[in-house]
Design a protein around this motif. Sequence first.
Motif, PDB file in Angstrom:
ATOM      1  N   VAL A  48       0.842  -1.201   0.000  1.00 28.75           N
ATOM      2  CA  VAL A  48       0.000   0.000   0.000  1.00 28.75           C
ATOM      3  C   VAL A  48       0.876   1.250   0.000  1.00 28.75           C
ATOM      4  O   VAL A  48       0.598   2.215  -0.718  1.00 28.75           O
ATOM      5  N   SER A  49       1.953   1.238   0.776  1.00 31.96           N
ATOM      6  CA  SER A  49       2.863   2.380   0.805  1.00 31.96           C
ATOM      7  C   SER A  49       3.457   2.622  -0.569  1.00 31.96           C
ATOM      8  O   SER A  49       3.581   3.761  -1.013  1.00 31.96           O
ATOM      9  N   SER A  50       3.820   1.551  -1.231  1.00 31.62           N
ATOM     10  CA  SER A  50       4.392   1.673  -2.570  1.00 31.62           C
ATOM     11  C   SER A  50       3.354   2.201  -3.553  1.00 31.62           C
ATOM     12  O   SER A  50       3.652   3.050  -4.392  1.00 31.62           O
ATOM     13  N   PHE A  51       2.128   1.714  -3.435  1.00 27.27           N
ATOM     14  CA  PHE A  51       1.059   2.115  -4.349  1.00 27.27           C
ATOM     15  C   PHE A  51       0.651   3.574  -4.143  1.00 27.27           C
ATOM     16  O   PHE A  51       0.479   4.314  -5.101  1.00 27.27           O
ATOM     17  N   THR A  52       0.498   3.977  -2.894  1.00 29.58           N
ATOM     18  CA  THR A  52       0.033   5.334  -2.614  1.00 29.58           C
ATOM     19  C   THR A  52       1.156   6.362  -2.647  1.00 29.58           C
ATOM     20  O   THR A  52       0.895   7.555  -2.760  1.00 29.58           O
ATOM     21  N   GLY A  53       2.386   5.906  -2.498  1.00 31.79           N
ATOM     22  CA  GLY A  53       3.510   6.834  -2.491  1.00 31.79           C
ATOM     23  C   GLY A  53       3.697   7.526  -1.158  1.00 31.79           C
ATOM     24  O   GLY A  53       4.418   8.513  -1.053  1.00 31.79           O
ATOM     25  N   MET A  54       3.039   7.013  -0.126  1.00 34.35           N
ATOM     26  CA  MET A  54       3.144   7.626   1.204  1.00 34.35           C
ATOM     27  C   MET A  54       3.270   6.515   2.241  1.00 34.35           C
ATOM     28  O   MET A  54       2.486   5.576   2.244  1.00 34.35           O
ATOM     29  N   SER A  55       4.246   6.651   3.093  1.00 41.41           N
ATOM     30  CA  SER A  55       4.433   5.643   4.137  1.00 41.41           C
ATOM     31  C   SER A  55       3.438   5.887   5.266  1.00 41.41           C
ATOM     32  O   SER A  55       2.854   6.971   5.394  1.00 41.41           O
ATOM     33  N   LEU A  56       3.281   4.880   6.085  1.00 40.12           N
ATOM     34  CA  LEU A  56       2.392   4.991   7.236  1.00 40.12           C
ATOM     35  C   LEU A  56       2.878   6.086   8.183  1.00 40.12           C
ATOM     36  O   LEU A  56       2.077   6.884   8.675  1.00 40.12           O
ATOM     37  N   GLN A  57       4.178   6.141   8.421  1.00 43.07           N
ATOM     38  CA  GLN A  57       4.733   7.150   9.323  1.00 43.07           C
ATOM     39  C   GLN A  57       4.494   8.564   8.784  1.00 43.07           C
ATOM     40  O   GLN A  57       4.164   9.479   9.542  1.00 43.07           O
ATOM     41  N   GLU A  58       4.658   8.742   7.480  1.00 45.35           N
ATOM     42  CA  GLU A  58       4.425  10.056   6.892  1.00 45.35           C
ATOM     43  C   GLU A  58       2.968  10.469   7.046  1.00 45.35           C
ATOM     44  O   GLU A  58       2.665  11.616   7.398  1.00 45.35           O
ATOM     45  N   ALA A  59       2.055   9.534   6.820  1.00 40.09           N
ATOM     46  CA  ALA A  59       0.628   9.835   6.958  1.00 40.09           C
ATOM     47  C   ALA A  59       0.292  10.194   8.402  1.00 40.09           C
ATOM     48  O   ALA A  59      -0.485  11.124   8.656  1.00 40.09           O
ATOM     49  N   GLN A  60       0.895   9.475   9.351  1.00 36.41           N
ATOM     50  CA  GLN A  60       0.644   9.788  10.761  1.00 36.41           C
ATOM     51  C   GLN A  60       1.185  11.165  11.113  1.00 36.41           C
ATOM     52  O   GLN A  60       0.563  11.901  11.882  1.00 36.41           O
ATOM     53  N   GLN A  61       2.323  11.539  10.552  1.00 38.68           N
ATOM     54  CA  GLN A  61       2.885  12.863  10.830  1.00 38.68           C
ATOM     55  C   GLN A  61       2.011  13.957  10.231  1.00 38.68           C
ATOM     56  O   GLN A  61       1.790  14.991  10.861  1.00 38.68           O
TER      57      GLN A  61
END
Length: 125
Positions: A48-61
Amino acid sequence: MAKYLAQIVVMGVQVVGRAFARALRQEFAGNQAAAEARGRAGKQSAAVSSFTGMSLQEAQQILNVSTLNPEEIQKNYEHLFKVNDKAVGGSFYLQSKVVRAKERLEEELAIQKQDKPSEQKQPHT
């Protein structure tokens, strides 16, 4: 004299080469252990991170959340979306990052929800 110097250099290269090979093996073993620990949910999350281009940590930040609590995510999303509205002088770019972060966190919640039933079926010994 040159013969001894050459032998010292060769021995030094061999020692460094063995140490480097051992370090690579340890790193590889550590990566494999981490991948196994992450399991299926970790693989899905990485996809999912690869597909969306955003890591979980980045989204949480971006949404300023430390845990995956749906109510907190929604509350922070609504606030940041309104604050970054173009009509009130906000940035469309930032607003879109907020939307993408919310989507990424919702995907992670869905992955965790899928993974929980399989964990409950397996008896813990």
